[in-house]
Write a protein that holds these residues in place. Structure first.
Motif, PDB file in Angstrom:
ATOM      1  N   ARG A  79      21.196 105.697  42.349  1.00  0.00           N
ATOM      2  CA  ARG A  79      20.392 106.825  41.853  1.00  0.00           C
ATOM      3  C   ARG A  79      20.884 107.353  40.512  1.00  0.00           C
ATOM      4  NH1 ARG A  79      21.533 110.706  46.053  1.00  0.00           N
ATOM      5  NH2 ARG A  79      21.027 112.192  44.425  1.00  0.00           N
ATOM      6  N   LEU A  80      22.054 106.925  40.071  1.00  0.00           N
ATOM      7  CA  LEU A  80      22.588 107.415  38.793  1.00  0.00           C
ATOM      8  C   LEU A  80      21.715 106.931  37.640  1.00  0.00           C
ATOM      9  CD1 LEU A  80      26.409 106.756  39.334  1.00  0.00           C
ATOM     10  CD2 LEU A  80      25.254 108.977  39.287  1.00  0.00           C
ATOM     11  N   PRO A  81      21.619 107.711  36.578  1.00  0.00           N
ATOM     12  CA  PRO A  81      20.805 107.292  35.432  1.00  0.00           C
ATOM     13  C   PRO A  81      21.410 106.074  34.736  1.00  0.00           C
ATOM     14  CG  PRO A  81      21.932 109.371  34.962  1.00  0.00           C
ATOM     15  CD  PRO A  81      22.208 109.036  36.393  1.00  0.00           C
ATOM     16  N   ALA A  82      20.547 105.156  34.349  1.00  0.00           N
ATOM     17  CA  ALA A  82      21.005 103.944  33.663  1.00  0.00           C
ATOM     18  C   ALA A  82      21.432 104.286  32.236  1.00  0.00           C
ATOM     19  CB  ALA A  82      19.885 102.908  33.640  1.00  0.00           C
ATOM     20  N   GLY A  83      22.420 103.575  31.736  1.00  0.00           N
ATOM     21  CA  GLY A  83      22.853 103.743  30.358  1.00  0.00           C
ATOM     22  C   GLY A  83      23.759 104.944  30.115  1.00  0.00           C
ATOM     23  N   THR A  84      24.116 105.675  31.147  1.00  0.00           N
ATOM     24  CA  THR A  84      25.008 106.827  31.001  1.00  0.00           C
ATOM     25  C   THR A  84      26.402 106.420  31.430  1.00  0.00           C
ATOM     26  OG1 THR A  84      23.198 108.334  31.509  1.00  0.00           O
ATOM     27  CG2 THR A  84      25.418 109.214  31.693  1.00  0.00           C
ATOM     28  N   GLU A  85      27.381 106.757  30.599  1.00  0.00           N
ATOM     29  CA  GLU A  85      28.767 106.441  30.943  1.00  0.00           C
ATOM     30  C   GLU A  85      29.420 107.668  31.574  1.00  0.00           C
ATOM     31  OE1 GLU A  85      31.534 103.751  28.634  1.00  0.00           O
ATOM     32  OE2 GLU A  85      32.303 105.742  28.105  1.00  0.00           O
ATOM     33  N   PHE A  86      30.053 107.452  32.711  1.00  0.00           N
ATOM     34  CA  PHE A  86      30.724 108.515  33.446  1.00  0.00           C
ATOM     35  C   PHE A  86      32.227 108.343  33.302  1.00  0.00           C
ATOM     36  CE2 PHE A  86      26.673 107.687  35.453  1.00  0.00           C
ATOM     37  CZ  PHE A  86      26.115 108.957  35.483  1.00  0.00           C
ATOM     38  N   ARG A  87      32.907 109.451  32.975  1.00  0.00           N
ATOM     39  CA  ARG A  87      34.363 109.396  32.778  1.00  0.00           C
ATOM     40  C   ARG A  87      35.141 109.811  34.010  1.00  0.00           C
ATOM     41  NH1 ARG A  87      34.949 113.149  27.822  1.00  0.00           N
ATOM     42  NH2 ARG A  87      33.771 114.312  29.340  1.00  0.00           N
ATOM     43  N   THR A  88      34.545 110.631  34.872  1.00  0.00           N
ATOM     44  CA  THR A  88      35.242 111.128  36.055  1.00  0.00           C
ATOM     45  C   THR A  88      34.316 111.114  37.266  1.00  0.00           C
ATOM     46  OG1 THR A  88      34.588 113.427  35.713  1.00  0.00           O
ATOM     47  CG2 THR A  88      36.638 112.709  34.644  1.00  0.00           C
ATOM     48  N   VAL A  89      34.915 111.225  38.441  1.00  0.00           N
ATOM     49  CA  VAL A  89      34.128 111.319  39.668  1.00  0.00           C
ATOM     50  C   VAL A  89      33.342 112.627  39.684  1.00  0.00           C
ATOM     51  CG1 VAL A  89      34.261 111.350  42.195  1.00  0.00           C
ATOM     52  CG2 VAL A  89      35.787 109.866  40.894  1.00  0.00           C
ATOM     53  N   VAL A  90      33.875 113.663  39.066  1.00  0.00           N
ATOM     54  CA  VAL A  90      33.157 114.945  38.996  1.00  0.00           C
ATOM     55  C   VAL A  90      31.849 114.761  38.226  1.00  0.00           C
ATOM     56  CG1 VAL A  90      33.244 117.298  38.097  1.00  0.00           C
ATOM     57  CG2 VAL A  90      35.258 116.314  39.192  1.00  0.00           C
ATOM     58  N   GLU A  91      31.876 114.018  37.133  1.00  0.00           N
ATOM     59  CA  GLU A  91      30.643 113.772  36.379  1.00  0.00           C
ATOM     60  C   GLU A  91      29.632 112.999  37.226  1.00  0.00           C
ATOM     61  OE1 GLU A  91      31.562 111.862  32.699  1.00  0.00           O
ATOM     62  OE2 GLU A  91      32.621 113.601  31.893  1.00  0.00           O
ATOM     63  N   ILE A  92      30.109 112.052  38.022  1.00  0.00           N
ATOM     64  CA  ILE A  92      29.218 111.293  38.910  1.00  0.00           C
ATOM     65  C   ILE A  92      28.617 112.235  39.941  1.00  0.00           C
ATOM     66  CG2 ILE A  92      29.127 109.447  40.628  1.00  0.00           C
ATOM     67  CD1 ILE A  92      31.551 108.194  39.099  1.00  0.00           C
ATOM     68  N   TRP A  93      29.460 113.072  40.528  1.00  0.00           N
ATOM     69  CA  TRP A  93      29.033 114.038  41.541  1.00  0.00           C
ATOM     70  C   TRP A  93      27.945 114.957  40.990  1.00  0.00           C
ATOM     71  CZ3 TRP A  93      29.858 114.425  46.608  1.00  0.00           C
ATOM     72  CH2 TRP A  93      29.677 115.644  47.248  1.00  0.00           C
ATOM     73  N   GLN A  94      28.144 115.446  39.765  1.00  0.00           N
ATOM     74  CA  GLN A  94      27.173 116.338  39.151  1.00  0.00           C
ATOM     75  C   GLN A  94      25.871 115.611  38.822  1.00  0.00           C
ATOM     76  OE1 GLN A  94      29.550 117.830  35.927  1.00  0.00           O
ATOM     77  NE2 GLN A  94      30.334 119.549  37.138  1.00  0.00           N
ATOM     78  N   ALA A  95      25.978 114.355  38.381  1.00  0.00           N
ATOM     79  CA  ALA A  95      24.770 113.586  38.072  1.00  0.00           C
ATOM     80  C   ALA A  95      23.945 113.308  39.319  1.00  0.00           C
ATOM     81  CB  ALA A  95      25.155 112.267  37.395  1.00  0.00           C
ATOM     82  N   LEU A  96      24.602 113.294  40.482  1.00  0.00           N
ATOM     83  CA  LEU A  96      23.884 113.109  41.734  1.00  0.00           C
ATOM     84  C   LEU A  96      23.242 114.413  42.212  1.00  0.00           C
ATOM     85  CD1 LEU A  96      26.395 110.769  43.581  1.00  0.00           C
ATOM     86  CD2 LEU A  96      24.144 110.146  42.670  1.00  0.00           C
ATOM     87  N   GLY A  97      23.473 115.500  41.477  1.00  0.00           N
ATOM     88  CA  GLY A  97      22.863 116.781  41.793  1.00  0.00           C
ATOM     89  C   GLY A  97      23.551 117.538  42.913  1.00  0.00           C
ATOM     90  N   ARG A  98      24.818 117.330  43.024  1.00  0.00           N
ATOM     91  CA  ARG A  98      25.570 118.014  44.096  1.00  0.00           C
ATOM     92  C   ARG A  98      26.450 119.086  43.541  1.00  0.00           C
ATOM     93  NH1 ARG A  98      26.885 112.649  47.479  1.00  0.00           N
ATOM     94  NH2 ARG A  98      24.780 112.279  48.154  1.00  0.00           N
TER      95      ARG A  98
END
Length: 116
Positions: free
Chosen positions: A97-116
């Motif tokens: 479900r993460l947006p394509a082409g976006t680079e994530f540096r931390t798990v927190v950024e992944i968590w936020q991108a998932l809308g949590r």
């Protein structure tokens, strides 16, 4: 040639007492003020929000399947890492479900991108 001790017995005893907690691990050995942790400085960020218990467990669970070598990484790199770490299907679905082409540096950024 023995030059002897520079201090007297009384000073030696006092100096010995000062480091006893560090040398022997005596409880309370860190009671001196200079051993105490300092509070965060003015330039340090303040915590703004705490996760509840269920959210904290889910965040931790997600982080277990994100290998450190995958960060920073995009959706595909994160998914490959999760597959290598035998992530369950729901974690893989979240990563899809993460947006394509976006680079994530931390798990927190992944968590936020998932809308949590």
């Amino acid at each position: 040639m023995d030059r002897g001790n520079k201090h007297g017995a009384r000073i030696d005893d006092r100096m010995s007492d000062e480091v006893r907690g560090e040398v022997q691990g005596v409880p309370g050995g860190r009671a001196e003020e200079w051993h105490m942790a300092e509070p965060a400085g003015e330039d340090q960020p303040q915590p703004t929000e705490r996760l509840d218990v269920d959210e904290n467990e889910e965040f931790s669970r997600l982080g277990r399947y994100i290998g450190l070598s995958a960060l920073p990484g995009d959706r595909d790199k994160l998914r490959r890492s999760a597959q290598d770490l035998l992530a369950p299907d729901d974690i893989l679905a979240d990563l899809d479900r993460l947006p394509a082409g976006t680079e994530f540096r931390t798990v927190v950024e992944i968590w936020q991108a998932l809308g949590r």
